[in-house]
Design a protein around this motif. Sequence first.
Motif, PDB file in Angstrom:
ATOM      1  N   LYS A   1       0.645  -0.766  -0.092  1.00 55.34           N
ATOM      2  CA  LYS A   1       0.076  -0.261  -0.005  1.00 55.34           C
ATOM      3  C   LYS A   1       0.630   1.509  -0.022  1.00 55.34           C
ATOM      4  O   LYS A   1       1.831   1.709   0.454  1.00 55.34           O
ATOM      5  N   ALA A   2       0.573   2.228  -1.111  1.00 51.48           N
ATOM      6  CA  ALA A   2       1.963   3.742  -1.082  1.00 51.48           C
ATOM      7  C   ALA A   2       0.540   4.515  -1.434  1.00 51.48           C
ATOM      8  O   ALA A   2      -0.197   5.049  -1.205  1.00 51.48           O
ATOM      9  N   ILE A   3       1.482   5.628  -0.226  1.00 55.43           N
ATOM     10  CA  ILE A   3       0.724   7.436   0.193  1.00 55.43           C
ATOM     11  C   ILE A   3       1.962   7.837  -0.743  1.00 55.43           C
ATOM     12  O   ILE A   3       2.491   7.735  -0.458  1.00 55.43           O
ATOM     13  N   GLN A   4       1.175   9.227  -1.661  1.00 55.35           N
ATOM     14  CA  GLN A   4       2.374   9.922  -2.406  1.00 55.35           C
ATOM     15  C   GLN A   4       1.387  10.877  -2.251  1.00 55.35           C
ATOM     16  O   GLN A   4       0.172  11.919  -2.044  1.00 55.35           O
ATOM     17  N   THR A   5       2.730  12.076  -1.123  1.00 54.50           N
ATOM     18  CA  THR A   5       2.201  13.077  -1.030  1.00 54.50           C
ATOM     19  C   THR A   5       2.427  14.622  -2.032  1.00 54.50           C
ATOM     20  O   THR A   5       3.746  14.136  -2.096  1.00 54.50           O
ATOM     21  N   TYR A   6       1.802  14.818  -2.634  1.00 50.86           N
ATOM     22  CA  TYR A   6       2.268  16.558  -3.485  1.00 50.86           C
ATOM     23  C   TYR A   6       2.589  17.661  -1.945  1.00 50.86           C
ATOM     24  O   TYR A   6       2.538  17.751  -1.080  1.00 50.86           O
ATOM     25  N   ASP A   7       3.588  19.215  -2.447  1.00 47.86           N
ATOM     26  CA  ASP A   7       4.001  19.910  -2.090  1.00 47.86           C
ATOM     27  C   ASP A   7       2.692  20.879  -1.856  1.00 47.86           C
ATOM     28  O   ASP A   7       3.010  21.778  -1.303  1.00 47.86           O
ATOM     29  N   ASN A   8       1.251  20.517  -2.536  1.00 49.95           N
ATOM     30  CA  ASN A   8       0.558  21.067  -2.293  1.00 49.95           C
ATOM     31  C   ASN A   8      -0.396  20.562  -0.892  1.00 49.95           C
ATOM     32  O   ASN A   8      -1.693  20.752  -1.474  1.00 49.95           O
ATOM     33  N   LYS A   9       0.223  19.587  -0.326  1.00 45.07           N
ATOM     34  CA  LYS A   9      -0.131  18.916   0.415  1.00 45.07           C
ATOM     35  C   LYS A   9      -1.129  17.859  -0.051  1.00 45.07           C
ATOM     36  O   LYS A   9      -1.434  17.810   0.888  1.00 45.07           O
ATOM     37  N   GLU A  10      -1.322  17.538  -1.651  1.00 40.51           N
ATOM     38  CA  GLU A  10      -2.159  16.886  -1.674  1.00 40.51           C
ATOM     39  C   GLU A  10      -1.697  15.115  -1.306  1.00 40.51           C
ATOM     40  O   GLU A  10      -0.590  15.018  -1.299  1.00 40.51           O
ATOM     41  N   VAL A  11      -2.657  14.422  -0.831  1.00 41.34           N
ATOM     42  CA  VAL A  11      -2.303  13.103  -0.608  1.00 41.34           C
ATOM     43  C   VAL A  11      -3.305  12.418  -1.887  1.00 41.34           C
ATOM     44  O   VAL A  11      -4.293  12.137  -1.192  1.00 41.34           O
ATOM     45  N   VAL A  12      -2.438  11.245  -1.993  1.00 41.89           N
ATOM     46  CA  VAL A  12      -3.097  10.353  -2.620  1.00 41.89           C
ATOM     47  C   VAL A  12      -3.125   8.653  -2.557  1.00 41.89           C
ATOM     48  O   VAL A  12      -1.668   8.543  -2.043  1.00 41.89           O
ATOM     49  N   ARG A  13      -3.898   7.587  -1.959  1.00 45.00           N
ATOM     50  CA  ARG A  13      -3.264   6.826  -1.635  1.00 45.00           C
ATOM     51  C   ARG A  13      -3.727   5.798  -2.304  1.00 45.00           C
ATOM     52  O   ARG A  13      -4.808   5.507  -3.274  1.00 45.00           O
ATOM     53  N   TRP A  14      -2.446   4.733  -3.021  1.00 45.97           N
ATOM     54  CA  TRP A  14      -2.705   3.264  -3.620  1.00 45.97           C
ATOM     55  C   TRP A  14      -3.239   2.545  -2.929  1.00 45.97           C
ATOM     56  O   TRP A  14      -1.586   1.654  -2.667  1.00 45.97           O
ATOM     57  N   ILE A  15      -4.014   2.408  -2.622  1.00 47.91           N
ATOM     58  CA  ILE A  15      -4.284   1.016  -1.240  1.00 47.91           C
ATOM     59  C   ILE A  15      -5.781   0.107  -1.938  1.00 47.91           C
ATOM     60  O   ILE A  15      -5.953  -0.582  -0.328  1.00 47.91           O
ATOM     61  N   GLU A  16      -6.234   0.385  -2.814  1.00 49.87           N
ATOM     62  CA  GLU A  16      -7.244  -1.448  -3.199  1.00 49.87           C
ATOM     63  C   GLU A  16      -6.597  -2.396  -3.676  1.00 49.87           C
ATOM     64  O   GLU A  16      -5.536  -2.320  -5.190  1.00 49.87           O
ATOM     65  N   PRO A  17      -6.709  -3.312  -3.422  1.00 52.36           N
ATOM     66  CA  PRO A  17      -6.304  -4.201  -4.380  1.00 52.36           C
ATOM     67  C   PRO A  17      -7.344  -4.450  -4.906  1.00 52.36           C
ATOM     68  O   PRO A  17      -8.244  -3.890  -5.776  1.00 52.36           O
TER      69      PRO A  17
END
Length: 251
Positions: free
Chosen positions: A147-163
């Motif tokens: 499960k990966a979590i990607q964070t941008y410098d504008n505070k946006e967070v994208v969660r790559w966690i769906e199997p």
Amino acid sequence: MKKISRVSVVGAAAASAVLVLSVPAFAHVSVQPEGVAAKGGYAVVNFKVPNERDDAATTKVEVNFPTDHPLASVMPEPIPGWTAKVTKSKLDKPLEMHGEKIDQAVSRVTWTADGSGKDKGIQPGFFQKFPLSIGQLPEDTDELVFKAIQTYDNKEVVRWIEPQAKGQEEPENPAPTLELSAATEDHHGGAAADDSAKSGDDKAAASSSDSSSDGSSGSDTTARALGIAGIVVGAAGVAFGVLAGRRRTNS
């Protein structure tokens, strides 16, 4: 003719729009091995992280490891401009590796962009690979789901966690999944097979050499015997001729 041309243009534009809209669906965090990721062995894998935004940079990537198949050995490769942190957690059930019991396993690896400036992190239109050496890979599953979590410098967070469910469409934010190949003998089956083949070839070559030597020796002995027999027969013929000449002279 003008109507046909207009229809063609509209159709091409619609197809292009569909293509453009479809591109982001393929740009997700994924994991792939360098070579083979065999069950029971060790592997180097790359987590590929693309930047999906046009106005922000990715400055942090967090990969969480599966708890049902813990990995005791995880080592990140140094990446310029990034700092890696490996987090371990205590296991409910210790693992056994190389005859030793391991009571901790890696639960998370976090990469954070360091430095400053506009080029910090993964910029729009680019991607970054994050290599890890991992092992020992489990033998009782065909895949590992991270499960990966990607964070941008504008505070946006994208969660790559769906199997990814078998037979179902890919989810919107799929979790990186590592496919495992069949285990090899002693986890070095290829090398062992090559050594065995070379050993067999060497033995065959030695056997062939011995056979050739034996055949050559037998041939030499036969030739010598035939040569001696020829000399004896020739000498007997000469003696017979001399005796025959003397008898004629005495007569």
